[in-house]
Design a protein around this motif. Sequence first.
Motif, short mmCIF file in Angstrom:
data_model
loop_
_atom_site.label_atom_id
_atom_site.label_comp_id
_atom_site.label_asym_id
_atom_site.label_seq_id
_atom_site.Cartn_x
_atom_site.Cartn_y
_atom_site.Cartn_z
N GLY A 284 0.74 -1.11 0.09
CA GLY A 284 -0.04 0.18 0.01
C GLY A 284 0.91 1.29 -0.04
O GLY A 284 1.85 1.43 0.87
N ALA A 285 0.66 2.40 -0.99
CA ALA A 285 1.46 3.53 -1.05
C ALA A 285 0.83 4.42 -0.44
O ALA A 285 1.48 5.64 -0.51
N GLY A 286 -0.25 4.48 0.21
CA GLY A 286 -0.93 5.51 1.04
C GLY A 286 -1.70 6.36 0.16
O GLY A 286 -1.97 6.02 -1.04
N PRO A 287 -2.41 7.42 0.55
CA PRO A 287 -3.39 8.25 -0.16
C PRO A 287 -2.85 9.33 -1.09
O PRO A 287 -3.72 9.94 -1.69
N GLY A 288 -1.82 9.18 -1.18
CA GLY A 288 -1.29 10.44 -1.99
C GLY A 288 -0.04 11.22 -1.76
O GLY A 288 0.95 11.44 -2.59
N ASP A 289 -0.02 11.71 -0.45
CA ASP A 289 1.21 12.38 -0.06
C ASP A 289 2.45 11.21 0.01
O ASP A 289 2.40 10.28 0.91
N PRO A 290 3.59 11.39 -0.48
CA PRO A 290 4.72 10.35 -0.79
C PRO A 290 5.02 10.28 0.83
O PRO A 290 5.92 8.95 0.89
N GLU A 291 5.09 11.32 1.63
CA GLU A 291 5.57 11.01 2.87
C GLU A 291 4.83 10.03 3.93
O GLU A 291 5.46 9.88 4.94
N LEU A 292 3.53 9.91 3.30
CA LEU A 292 2.67 9.01 4.29
C LEU A 292 3.09 7.52 4.03
O LEU A 292 2.21 6.82 4.48
N ILE A 293 3.69 7.21 3.13
CA ILE A 293 4.26 5.78 3.06
C ILE A 293 5.09 5.30 4.16
O ILE A 293 5.57 5.76 4.97
N THR A 294 4.57 4.01 4.49
CA THR A 294 5.36 3.23 5.64
C THR A 294 6.78 2.95 5.32
O THR A 294 7.13 2.96 4.25
N VAL A 295 7.78 2.91 6.55
CA VAL A 295 8.99 2.60 6.22
C VAL A 295 9.28 1.04 5.50
O VAL A 295 10.01 0.88 4.79
N LYS A 296 8.34 0.04 6.00
CA LYS A 296 8.30 -1.32 5.61
C LYS A 296 8.23 -1.28 3.87
O LYS A 296 8.80 -1.76 2.97
#
Length: 269
Positions: free
Chosen positions: A22-34
């Motif tokens: 899962g890449a998150g909702p759009g903001d690239p900084e919201l991606i998880t470390v994993k």
Amino acid sequence: MSDIILAETVRIGGAGTVYIVGAGPGDPELITVKAMRRIQAADVILYDRLVNPSLLDYARSDAERIYCGKAPGAHSMPQEEINRTLADYALRGKTVVRLKGGDPFVFGRGSEEALELASQGIPYEIVPGITAAIGASASAGIPVTHRGYAASFACVTGSRCHGDAKPVRWDLLAHSVDTLAVYMGVSQLDDIRGKLLLAGKAPSTPVALIEQGTTSSQRVLTATLDDIHLLAAAMGIINPALIIIGEVVRVREQLLHAQRRASAMRMIG
């Protein structure tokens, strides 16, 4: 114990691993470390339309990048072909990342891909992401639950309003859940509001539309169930956009009012 899931069928020797991320909702900084680490280790990345392109910068320079995004009425790669591609690369011993917007198990068809991999004995791992109902609503200042307003919420797809054998039961959702987070529903907004109103949902129920949530292009519109479709048409809201229906939308205005008041007081002081 490893969190990589092995299919109950016999694992094919030499097969690589597929990471459904899962890449998150759009903001690239919201991606998880994993998720970031899985991208960095990938030999092959299959990515969707709603994935922020800057996330591909984490990949190795020699990693193969394959676009397989889907837009309404325009699929660059059918789901069956995506499934085959994942399996083919894994059977060649590759480390594969299937990169999806939001969370892969929330309207992301990640479970379909996992089932296909499991049936072939190919190991895989699910890496959760922040789904839009949580990320975009929070970015807009709207909680999905709030004491006194909402103790429950549901994530609903709006894309099954027409021509589906099992349509969404808006009549039941109208009164059984406090907050509705509707994905893929902008083109069906008038139909959705009509069904909710027909089921007895109050016309004064607050509604928010969050376009491009969590990104620098985010737009947030608020109105009521009675007239939100008119505002959406006037403002040209397009996908990707999330619809939030419920009393929690009022919290956004409360937050904005509190911020304006605090700012004014600082200026006076």
